[in-house]
Design a protein around this motif. Structure first.
Motif, PDB file in Angstrom:
ATOM      1  N   ILE A 157       0.835  -1.201   0.000  1.00 23.05           N
ATOM      2  CA  ILE A 157       0.000   0.000   0.000  1.00 23.05           C
ATOM      3  C   ILE A 157       0.873   1.256   0.000  1.00 23.05           C
ATOM      4  N   TYR A 158       1.895   1.236   0.846  1.00 25.68           N
ATOM      5  CA  TYR A 158       2.781   2.395   0.957  1.00 25.68           C
ATOM      6  C   TYR A 158       3.476   2.695  -0.369  1.00 25.68           C
ATOM      7  N   SER A 159       4.076   1.675  -0.954  1.00 29.33           N
ATOM      8  CA  SER A 159       4.827   1.879  -2.203  1.00 29.33           C
ATOM      9  C   SER A 159       3.915   2.348  -3.329  1.00 29.33           C
ATOM     10  N   ILE A 160       2.724   1.775  -3.385  1.00 32.47           N
ATOM     11  CA  ILE A 160       1.799   2.175  -4.450  1.00 32.47           C
ATOM     12  C   ILE A 160       1.332   3.616  -4.252  1.00 32.47           C
ATOM     13  N   ILE A 161       1.061   3.986  -2.991  1.00 35.13           N
ATOM     14  CA  ILE A 161       0.635   5.370  -2.725  1.00 35.13           C
ATOM     15  C   ILE A 161       1.717   6.347  -3.175  1.00 35.13           C
ATOM     16  N   ILE A 162       2.955   6.083  -2.774  1.00 33.08           N
ATOM     17  CA  ILE A 162       4.056   6.978  -3.146  1.00 33.08           C
ATOM     18  C   ILE A 162       4.211   7.027  -4.670  1.00 33.08           C
ATOM     19  N   ALA A 163       4.189   5.857  -5.312  1.00 29.00           N
ATOM     20  CA  ALA A 163       4.368   5.816  -6.768  1.00 29.00           C
ATOM     21  C   ALA A 163       3.248   6.577  -7.480  1.00 29.00           C
ATOM     22  N   VAL A 164       2.024   6.401  -6.999  1.00 30.27           N
ATOM     23  CA  VAL A 164       0.885   7.094  -7.629  1.00 30.27           C
ATOM     24  C   VAL A 164       1.017   8.607  -7.466  1.00 30.27           C
ATOM     25  N   ILE A 165       1.372   9.059  -6.264  1.00 29.65           N
ATOM     26  CA  ILE A 165       1.538  10.511  -6.035  1.00 29.65           C
ATOM     27  C   ILE A 165       2.624  11.057  -6.961  1.00 29.65           C
ATOM     28  N   CYS A 166       3.736  10.351  -7.032  1.00 34.01           N
ATOM     29  CA  CYS A 166       4.847  10.810  -7.889  1.00 34.01           C
ATOM     30  C   CYS A 166       4.432  10.864  -9.357  1.00 34.01           C
ATOM     31  N   LEU A 167       3.726   9.841  -9.797  1.00 38.46           N
ATOM     32  CA  LEU A 167       3.327   9.816 -11.211  1.00 38.46           C
ATOM     33  C   LEU A 167       2.259  10.865 -11.507  1.00 38.46           C
ATOM     34  N   LEU A 168       1.420  11.145 -10.513  1.00 38.28           N
ATOM     35  CA  LEU A 168       0.441  12.229 -10.691  1.00 38.28           C
ATOM     36  C   LEU A 168       1.163  13.564 -10.894  1.00 38.28           C
ATOM     37  N   ILE A 169       2.191  13.808 -10.093  1.00 34.21           N
ATOM     38  CA  ILE A 169       2.979  15.036 -10.250  1.00 34.21           C
ATOM     39  C   ILE A 169       3.597  15.073 -11.647  1.00 34.21           C
ATOM     40  N   PHE A 208      10.207   2.083  13.786  1.00 32.14           N
ATOM     41  CA  PHE A 208      10.038   3.407  13.205  1.00 32.14           C
ATOM     42  C   PHE A 208       9.441   3.358  11.807  1.00 32.14           C
ATOM     43  N   ARG A 209       9.130   2.164  11.355  1.00 24.97           N
ATOM     44  CA  ARG A 209       8.697   2.027   9.968  1.00 24.97           C
ATOM     45  C   ARG A 209       7.455   2.862   9.674  1.00 24.97           C
ATOM     46  N   ILE A 210       6.429   2.700  10.504  1.00 23.68           N
ATOM     47  CA  ILE A 210       5.161   3.380  10.214  1.00 23.68           C
ATOM     48  C   ILE A 210       5.288   4.904  10.287  1.00 23.68           C
ATOM     49  N   PRO A 211       5.920   5.459  11.341  1.00 24.64           N
ATOM     50  CA  PRO A 211       6.068   6.930  11.349  1.00 24.64           C
ATOM     51  C   PRO A 211       6.864   7.441  10.154  1.00 24.64           C
ATOM     52  N   ILE A 212       7.915   6.738   9.768  1.00 24.47           N
ATOM     53  CA  ILE A 212       8.721   7.169   8.621  1.00 24.47           C
ATOM     54  C   ILE A 212       7.896   7.100   7.337  1.00 24.47           C
TER      55      ILE A 212
END
Lengths: 91, 231
Positions: free
Chosen positions: B24-36, B201-205
């Protein structure tokens, strides 16, 4: 002011001059209005033509007039957006 | 009997949940980046502005880097937890890819931050990709991801020092804080690859990473929306 912003502004100015002259102006008066050197003007002219921002229209007497393409109009409309984006993200 | 803490973090973060979190995390980041990347396509096509190109490329390569990180996670976790190798043929290639994509993303991010203060910007794209390829190959051949991390940290500190010398007391502004957060959070993200012992620290990071990328996306969106209203 960085060179990149100058480049965009000059392109904007050239396109605006064409638009303000009923979207039809000859090259020589355009050069006069832009107030830049002829060498710089030729560089911008070639770039704008190659990127399809302007086109040459030849009348019945064989005289060449410059006019904006849709892309050129689009650039004029979005210039503030472009400028704002570059400033906001310090590009 | 001693209660040993789970290597995966809190009790609820079992391997399956961890895998789900990573996806979920990786997909969210990738989607945000690709949207930009795609939202700024029109701006770039109109101007061919180098700064806009670098800005876009930063997020394009970050998207690829985060997705490569996910593949590495799958590969290492499947071997450890499920006794099979997920995509065994790609395990070596993944390290090469993540090295290349992350180096290019960080180089472009550095250039985005400092390019206004340097005169000569031609050939920087070529140098960026060549340097990234060389560094990722060296990292791959030496089997030392630490080399890549050290170089990335060097890139960050060099850009900070360079920019501080140029801008002095005007160094800090919102953009630079977000940009350097992206740098730092990516380095920390790399530490989570195969490093379960800091899973606390994974989740906060991860949350901070999503927030940083989201802030940039929202700024891009706001800027583009504002002008649609204007004209």
């Amino acid at each position: 002011m960085s060179k990149k912003r100058d480049r965009l502004k000059i392109a904007y100015d050239i396109l605006k001059i064409i638009k303000d002259h009923n979207n039809s102006i000859k090259k020589t008066p355009l050069l006069r209005y832009t107030n830049i050197s002829s060498q710089s003007f030729n560089n911008y002219y070639c770039e704008l033509k190659n990127k399809s921002f302007i086109r040459e229209v030849i009348d019945k007497k064989g005289q060449i007039y410059l006019s904006l393409t849709d892309k050129g109009f689009n650039y004029l409309t979005k210039y503030n957006q472009i400028k704002g984006f570059i400033e906001e993200f310090e590009l | 009997m001693l209660n040993r803490p789970s290597p995966f973090g809190p009790d609820w973060l079992n391997p399956i949940n961890l895998m789900l979190l990573e996806v979920i995390y990786s997909i969210i980041i990738a989607v945000i980046c690709l949207l930009i990347y795609f939202k700024t396509k029109n701006l770039y096509s109109l101007t061919k502005h180098e700064g806009i190109a670098r800005f876009r490329n930063t997020f394009f390569y970050f998207a690829l880097a985060y997705l490569s990180k996910l593949l590495i996670f799958f590969e290492s976790t499947s071997r450890l937890l499920f006794s099979f190798e997920f995509l065994p043929l790609f395990s070596s290639l993944n390290f090469l890819l993540i090295g290349y994509f992350s180096m290019v993303a960080l180089f472009y991010l550095s250039l985005t931050i400092i390019a206004r203060n340097i005169k000569e910007t031609k050939r920087l794209d070529l140098i960026t990709h060549l340097a990234a390829i060389i560094i990722s190959i060296i990292t791959f051949l030496t089997r030392s991801p630490e080399i890549s991390t050290i170089i990335q940290l060097t890139v960050i500190f060099t850009s900070i020092i360079f920019l501080f010398k140029k801008t002095k007391f005007k160094f800090f502004n919102q953009n630079r804080i977000i940009y350097y957060s992206l740098f730092t959070l990516w380095i920390v993200n790399l530490l989570f690859v195969n490093r379960f012992f800091i899973s606390t620290f994974r989740i906060p990071i991860y949350a901070l990473s999503v927030i940083a990328f989201l802030m940039i996306y929202l700024k891009v969106r706001k800027r583009l929306l504002n002008v649609k209203k204007e004209g």
